[in-house]
Motif scaffolding. Sequence first.
Motif, PDB file in Angstrom:
ATOM      1  N   GLY A  76      34.192  30.548  51.863  1.00  0.00           N
ATOM      2  CA  GLY A  76      35.589  30.609  52.252  1.00  0.00           C
ATOM      3  C   GLY A  76      36.399  31.524  51.354  1.00  0.00           C
ATOM      4  N   SER A  77      37.706  31.543  51.587  1.00  0.00           N
ATOM      5  CA  SER A  77      38.582  32.460  50.862  1.00  0.00           C
ATOM      6  C   SER A  77      38.710  32.110  49.386  1.00  0.00           C
ATOM      7  CB  SER A  77      39.971  32.465  51.507  1.00  0.00           C
ATOM      8  OG  SER A  77      40.537  31.162  51.477  1.00  0.00           O
ATOM      9  N   GLY A  78      38.385  30.870  49.014  1.00  0.00           N
ATOM     10  CA  GLY A  78      38.507  30.461  47.615  1.00  0.00           C
ATOM     11  C   GLY A  78      37.231  30.569  46.819  1.00  0.00           C
ATOM     12  N   SER A  79      36.167  31.104  47.423  1.00  0.00           N
ATOM     13  CA  SER A  79      34.869  31.154  46.743  1.00  0.00           C
ATOM     14  C   SER A  79      34.925  32.052  45.512  1.00  0.00           C
ATOM     15  CB  SER A  79      33.787  31.644  47.702  1.00  0.00           C
ATOM     16  OG  SER A  79      34.048  32.973  48.109  1.00  0.00           O
ATOM     17  N   TRP A  80      34.130  31.700  44.519  1.00  0.00           N
ATOM     18  CA  TRP A  80      34.071  32.477  43.279  1.00  0.00           C
ATOM     19  C   TRP A  80      33.021  33.574  43.415  1.00  0.00           C
ATOM     20  CZ3 TRP A  80      35.735  30.848  37.937  1.00  0.00           C
ATOM     21  CH2 TRP A  80      36.862  30.019  38.000  1.00  0.00           C
ATOM     22  N   PRO A  81      33.299  34.762  42.895  1.00  0.00           N
ATOM     23  CA  PRO A  81      32.358  35.881  43.013  1.00  0.00           C
ATOM     24  C   PRO A  81      30.975  35.525  42.476  1.00  0.00           C
ATOM     25  CG  PRO A  81      34.462  36.651  42.170  1.00  0.00           C
ATOM     26  CD  PRO A  81      34.533  35.147  42.184  1.00  0.00           C
ATOM     27  N   LYS A 100      28.706  37.932  35.699  1.00  0.00           N
ATOM     28  CA  LYS A 100      28.779  39.385  35.891  1.00  0.00           C
ATOM     29  C   LYS A 100      29.763  39.744  36.996  1.00  0.00           C
ATOM     30  CE  LYS A 100      24.032  40.282  34.347  1.00  0.00           C
ATOM     31  NZ  LYS A 100      22.652  40.643  34.788  1.00  0.00           N
ATOM     32  N   GLU A 101      29.754  38.955  38.074  1.00  0.00           N
ATOM     33  CA  GLU A 101      30.656  39.231  39.192  1.00  0.00           C
ATOM     34  C   GLU A 101      32.109  38.917  38.830  1.00  0.00           C
ATOM     35  OE1 GLU A 101      30.000  40.671  42.029  1.00  0.00           O
ATOM     36  OE2 GLU A 101      27.845  40.860  41.695  1.00  0.00           O
ATOM     37  N   LEU A 102      32.321  37.867  38.052  1.00  0.00           N
ATOM     38  CA  LEU A 102      33.681  37.550  37.600  1.00  0.00           C
ATOM     39  C   LEU A 102      34.233  38.687  36.747  1.00  0.00           C
ATOM     40  CD1 LEU A 102      33.369  33.783  36.522  1.00  0.00           C
ATOM     41  CD2 LEU A 102      34.168  34.697  38.708  1.00  0.00           C
ATOM     42  N   LEU A 103      33.410  39.170  35.829  1.00  0.00           N
ATOM     43  CA  LEU A 103      33.844  40.268  34.963  1.00  0.00           C
ATOM     44  C   LEU A 103      34.174  41.507  35.787  1.00  0.00           C
ATOM     45  CD1 LEU A 103      34.298  41.550  32.201  1.00  0.00           C
ATOM     46  CD2 LEU A 103      31.834  41.998  32.082  1.00  0.00           C
ATOM     47  N   ALA A 104      33.323  41.830  36.742  1.00  0.00           N
ATOM     48  CA  ALA A 104      33.551  43.018  37.565  1.00  0.00           C
ATOM     49  C   ALA A 104      34.852  42.898  38.352  1.00  0.00           C
ATOM     50  CB  ALA A 104      32.372  43.226  38.516  1.00  0.00           C
ATOM     51  N   ASP A 105      35.127  41.715  38.880  1.00  0.00           N
ATOM     52  CA  ASP A 105      36.329  41.524  39.690  1.00  0.00           C
ATOM     53  C   ASP A 105      37.591  41.613  38.836  1.00  0.00           C
ATOM     54  OD1 ASP A 105      37.475  41.176  42.193  1.00  0.00           O
ATOM     55  OD2 ASP A 105      37.574  39.002  41.999  1.00  0.00           O
ATOM     56  N   VAL A 106      37.561  41.018  37.650  1.00  0.00           N
ATOM     57  CA  VAL A 106      38.718  41.089  36.759  1.00  0.00           C
ATOM     58  C   VAL A 106      38.935  42.523  36.277  1.00  0.00           C
ATOM     59  CG1 VAL A 106      39.573  40.411  34.470  1.00  0.00           C
ATOM     60  CG2 VAL A 106      38.673  38.679  36.041  1.00  0.00           C
ATOM     61  N   CYS A 107      37.858  43.212  35.936  1.00  0.00           N
ATOM     62  CA  CYS A 107      37.979  44.612  35.499  1.00  0.00           C
ATOM     63  C   CYS A 107      38.610  45.472  36.590  1.00  0.00           C
ATOM     64  CB  CYS A 107      36.610  45.170  35.121  1.00  0.00           C
ATOM     65  SG  CYS A 107      35.967  44.574  33.539  1.00  0.00           S
ATOM     66  N   LEU A 108      38.267  45.195  37.830  1.00  0.00           N
ATOM     67  CA  LEU A 108      38.830  45.957  38.947  1.00  0.00           C
ATOM     68  C   LEU A 108      40.341  45.781  39.007  1.00  0.00           C
ATOM     69  CD1 LEU A 108      38.022  47.725  41.396  1.00  0.00           C
ATOM     70  CD2 LEU A 108      37.909  45.618  42.743  1.00  0.00           C
ATOM     71  N   ASP A 109      40.805  44.556  38.811  1.00  0.00           N
ATOM     72  CA  ASP A 109      42.245  44.292  38.841  1.00  0.00           C
ATOM     73  C   ASP A 109      42.967  44.855  37.619  1.00  0.00           C
ATOM     74  OD1 ASP A 109      41.687  42.770  41.144  1.00  0.00           O
ATOM     75  OD2 ASP A 109      43.307  41.385  40.660  1.00  0.00           O
ATOM     76  N   MET A 110      42.289  44.874  36.478  1.00  0.00           N
ATOM     77  CA  MET A 110      42.924  45.327  35.243  1.00  0.00           C
ATOM     78  C   MET A 110      43.006  46.845  35.139  1.00  0.00           C
ATOM     79  SD  MET A 110      44.025  42.751  33.489  1.00  0.00           S
ATOM     80  CE  MET A 110      44.300  43.537  31.891  1.00  0.00           C
ATOM     81  N   ILE A 120      35.435  37.347  28.620  1.00  0.00           N
ATOM     82  CA  ILE A 120      34.076  36.854  28.378  1.00  0.00           C
ATOM     83  C   ILE A 120      33.877  35.581  29.193  1.00  0.00           C
ATOM     84  CG2 ILE A 120      32.407  36.137  26.621  1.00  0.00           C
ATOM     85  CD1 ILE A 120      34.115  37.594  24.545  1.00  0.00           C
ATOM     86  N   PRO A 121      33.525  35.711  30.465  1.00  0.00           N
ATOM     87  CA  PRO A 121      33.356  34.514  31.292  1.00  0.00           C
ATOM     88  C   PRO A 121      32.146  33.694  30.856  1.00  0.00           C
ATOM     89  CG  PRO A 121      32.674  36.473  32.492  1.00  0.00           C
ATOM     90  CD  PRO A 121      33.270  36.952  31.211  1.00  0.00           C
ATOM     91  N   TYR A 122      32.317  32.382  30.882  1.00  0.00           N
ATOM     92  CA  TYR A 122      31.207  31.466  30.598  1.00  0.00           C
ATOM     93  C   TYR A 122      31.171  30.418  31.693  1.00  0.00           C
ATOM     94  CZ  TYR A 122      28.652  27.562  28.455  1.00  0.00           C
ATOM     95  OH  TYR A 122      27.776  26.525  28.215  1.00  0.00           O
ATOM     96  N   VAL A 123      30.031  30.321  32.363  1.00  0.00           N
ATOM     97  CA  VAL A 123      29.820  29.343  33.423  1.00  0.00           C
ATOM     98  C   VAL A 123      28.724  28.390  32.966  1.00  0.00           C
ATOM     99  CG1 VAL A 123      29.103  28.989  35.814  1.00  0.00           C
ATOM    100  CG2 VAL A 123      30.529  30.964  35.220  1.00  0.00           C
TER     101      VAL A 123
END
Length: 232
Positions: A76-81, A100-110, A120-123
Amino acid sequence: MTRLFLYVEGQTEESFVREVLAPHLYYYGYTEVVPRPTGGIRPWPSAKRDIVRFLKQDAGRVVSTMVDFYGLPQSGSGSWPGMKNANTAHYPEKARTVEKELLADVCLDMGENFNPRRFIPYVMMHEFEAMLFSDCAAFSRGIGRPTLANQFQTIRNAFASPEEIDDSPLSAPSKRVEKLVPGYTKPILGTLAAFEVGLEAIRRECPHFGCWLNRLEAVPTASSGQSATDFQ
């Protein structure tokens, strides 16, 4: 000066950061370590807005996350990369795929001038309690139930690492603890147990956590001598 902002899932993680992780990181040169509990996992667009805002507000700030893989929205629209790809990945790669996908998505916005070392995302693969099985004797002492050490160890021995305990809502780490400790309260007893277990035992027994901690420890040293503008 390096300031760390941690986007955490709930009160247990918030307490762990304030009472256990922050004092350790101050030794490595951080001047501020602030957890922000979200009251549960939020949809990624909402979480990302907060993360990007925190990064843009302060060029000397590093942002990290501490969230549970199996609690992340997967569709859905709320899914995490990364969640879709992570489900087909081998176990050790599941959390790293999402990170890795979270970092890529944040870098794109920044934007292209953003320094990716600032996010530094930690899951975590499972709940916070999984890490407490890194030293079962210390875990049992920390919650005032030393006679449970062997039972905790039996649970631990069934998995290659405490980080792998485990992916069923009915047998999640906290559920296993609650069966043995009626009235177990996560924020209070979980933090007391973490004090007793200690970061070094968790680092040793939980390789994914250890990798994250190593990266956090290295940030102030890597950024020393840089201006706030350089750190953007």
